[in-house]
Design a protein around this motif. Structure first.
Motif, mmCIF file in Angstrom:
data_model
loop_
_atom_site.group_PDB
_atom_site.id
_atom_site.type_symbol
_atom_site.label_atom_id
_atom_site.label_comp_id
_atom_site.label_asym_id
_atom_site.label_seq_id
_atom_site.Cartn_x
_atom_site.Cartn_y
_atom_site.Cartn_z
ATOM 1 N N ARG A 1 3.598 5.851 -5.461
ATOM 2 C CA ARG A 1 3.584 5.895 -6.910
ATOM 3 C C ARG A 1 2.477 6.832 -7.423
ATOM 4 O O ARG A 1 2.697 7.691 -8.266
ATOM 5 N N ALA B 1 3.868 1.590 -1.103
ATOM 6 C CA ALA B 1 4.502 1.752 -2.411
ATOM 7 C C ALA B 1 3.508 2.307 -3.430
ATOM 8 O O ALA B 1 3.839 3.156 -4.252
ATOM 9 N N LEU B 2 2.256 1.827 -3.321
ATOM 10 C CA LEU B 2 1.225 2.281 -4.262
ATOM 11 C C LEU B 2 0.918 3.763 -4.046
ATOM 12 O O LEU B 2 0.803 4.536 -5.013
ATOM 13 N N VAL C 1 0.837 -1.204 0.000
ATOM 14 C CA VAL C 1 0.000 0.000 0.000
ATOM 15 C C VAL C 1 0.875 1.258 0.000
ATOM 16 O O VAL C 1 0.634 2.206 -0.754
#
Lengths: 216, 374
Positions: free
Chosen positions: B196, B192-193, B190
């Motif tokens: 991004r 990392a998302l 999560v």
């Protein structure tokens, strides 16, 4: 323009799968399959023949390392890009030894991911400094371990290049520093992996033969 | 644990009853009332068989059973003067009384052993016309031995319980670690998302993404440290890999750490000095290159030595600046880094060129054998 690169995405987190799929599709790549676990991945791989598999290591069984080994066994031309969140070091090293040629952490940007897929599809290797450090460590461990004399060994140049990757230099920076072409640097990095993978296969075969002989 | 002790008691009962029956047959002539004597021995045999069955199941080991066991034993003991006359020497049950005693000692431990021994001793002394040296010796040993056996049984049962608890705790810990790994993985995904997507949204989203990125890095590093923690055994030695991995959580600057992946154990002061030297290098990067500047730390195990490289991509140090600084008496950071390493018997080398960044190479002998390869 060439045919779009065919990609399969394997990840057990739906939102990640969707995000990666959207990004890759937007960049003109063709996502031919997605899978949420190892068995789906292995079932869909022969049917859809992706060139690149973007693979999460932490997936329901069979895990990413096993999927890597099986895919490469079925089709040595398939390229595997590990996209991992946890960065569990032994898993990453095992996946690379099993035949993966690229590794990215999930925090990498969209641009980095798309670039990595293109490079892996071309046959290049995609390393993080962390992976280069692990691979260097693995070669040193094999040297320390004694035993067989067919252990793979790095040439001085390969060691030099791999150390620079581990120190965070880009291939271009390495090429400038060592006065080499970008392609040569790329080849050196690729060789370090290829030797490791070959050795891994030889070891597995030897193990299988020994087991077989023992049974008789 | 009680089960095992009672199972052992079965064998003791068999030995004791065989012994008692044999001795009574051998001394049959001592019986003044042979039928009564034979009847009592028969009751002892029957009770032994019944008790063996009754004690076998934990659910049947009720206080009533133990009391009956002791009462029958006492009754057999008290019958001795009736069967053998006032001046008898050996009692009818003899050593058979030990079976009930030990049952009490197993079940009620120290107190059980003590109470049962006191009752048996009291009966034994009451039925005799005079107390001989041997009688006194037997009673004394009984009073000492039974509580000790009870105490030991208690200790054994406590230890068994503790071991079971420890095994349970270890299993729980393992399961917790497994669950934690799954949760960590989810959280990392999560974070990392968010990182991004945040970068794509821009503005405040970018700020959120940056924060998520920092936390992701921190958690990743924490997980690696935990993995390394498992191998922590000798206090005098610490794992340099784990210590350097911690730097991956550090801001500023933005640090990426590369290690060989397996623990490198060095004396604790070497690890901490070396880690401090690396931190000093990173502080320098933050000060001279920028708080958001990237920096890389590479740890290599060369067999006989370890090398830590700290690199940045800043403007570098112009030629002559270091020399002039040291000749002016301003020794500063680089001298302190070199000093630290020399104290460890190692060395610190600085490589720099304008616009090529700065690269520190810190090497320390590790006191381990060199690579055996040719």
């Amino acid at each position: 323009m060439d045919e779009p690169i065919r990609v399969m995405i394997v990840d057990d987190h739906p939102m990640w799968r969707d995000a990666v799929e959207r990004d890759l599709a937007a960049a003109g790549l063709k996502v031919v399959a997605v899978a949420a676990n190892g068995s789906e991945a292995l079932a869909r791989f022969p049917a859809t023949r992706p060139q690149v598999i973007v693979l999460d290591l932490q997936i329901p069984a069979p895990n990413g390392v096993e999927v890597t080994a099986e895919v490469v066994r079925q089709d040595p031309s398939a390229r595997i890009l590990i996209l991992s969140a946890s960065g569990e070091q032994q898993d990453v090293l095992d996946a690379v030894k099993a035949g993966a040629t690229g590794y990215l952490v999930k925090s990498a940007s969209k641009e980095e991911l798309i670039d990595a897929v293109h490079r892996v599809a071309r046959g290049d290797t995609v390393f993080t400094p962390g992976l280069a450090g692990l691979v260097l460590g693995e070669y040193r461990r094999m040297l320390d371990g004694g035993g067989n004399d067919d252990r793979p060994r790095l040439t001085e140049r390969e060691t030099e290049v791999l150390r620079l990757v581990a120190k965070g230099l880009s291939y271009k920076q390495i090429a400038d520093r060592l006065v080499l072409s970008h392609r040569t640097v790329q080849n050196h990095v690729q060789n370090t992996l290829r030797k490791l993978q070959l050795h891994n296969r030889v070891e597995l075969t030897r193990y299988a033969i020994e087991q077989g002989l023992d049974e008789e | 644990m009680q089960d095992r002790l009672f199972r052992a008691l079965v064998w003791l009962r068999v030995v004791l009853i065989v012994n008692a029956v044999t001795l009574n047959i051998y001394r049959y002539d001592n019986f003044h009332h042979p039928y009564l004597g034979t009847g009592i021995v028969a009751v002892m045999v029957v009770w032994t068989v019944f008790a063996t069955w009754a004690y076998a199941a934990p659910s049947r080991r009720v206080p009533a059973l133990l009391c009956a066991d002791l009462l029958i034993t006492l009754a057999a003991l008290i019958s001795s003067p009736l069967v053998k006359g006032e001046t008898f020497n050996a009692s009818v049950p003899g050593f058979w009384v030990a079976a009930a005693l030990i049952a009490w000692a197993i079940h009620w431990q120290f107190v059980g052993g003590l109470v049962a021994a006191a009752l048996v001793s009291a009966c034994d002394l009451l039925i005799r016309d005079g107390v001989s040296q041997t009688n006194y010796g037997n009673v004394f040993l009984l009073m000492i031995a039974a509580p000790i056996v009870g105490y030991l049984c208690g200790s054994l049962q406590r230890m068994a319980a503790e071991r079971a608890a420890a095994e349970h705790a270890a299993a729980v810990e393992q399961e917790r670690a497994r669950l934690a790994r799954a949760v960590h993985d989810g959280v990392l995904q999560v974070l990392a998302l968010v990182q991004r997507k945040g970068a794509e949204i821009g503005g405040e989203g970018a700020e959120l993404g940056r924060l998520a990125g920092d936390q992701e890095q921190a958690l990743r590093s924490l997980i690696r440290q935990q993995d390394a923690l498992v191998e922590e055994t000798v206090a005098a030695e610490t794992d340099l890999v784990a210590e350097l991995e911690k730097l991956g959580t550090r801001r500023p600057p933005r640090v990426q750490v590369a290690t060989p992946g397996e623990a490198i154990r060095l004396p604790a002061h070497v690890t901490s000095e070396l880690t401090d030297a690396v931190k000093a290098c990173l502080d320098n990067v933050a000060r001279h290159v920028g708080e958001e500047a990237p920096a890389w730390v590479l740890l290599e195990d060369m067999g006989g030595s370890v090398i830590v490289t700290v690199r940045d991509e800043g403007p570098g140090i112009p030629e002559g600046r270091l020399d002039s600084a040291s000749s002016e008496g301003r020794l500063g950071v680089s001298a302190s880094i070199k000093g630290r390493l020399e104290d460890l018997g190692g060395r610190a080398d600085l490589f720099t060129a304008p616009d090529q960044g700065v690269e520190w190479e810190l090497s320390v002998p590790s006191g381990r054998p060199l690579a055996s390869g040719p």
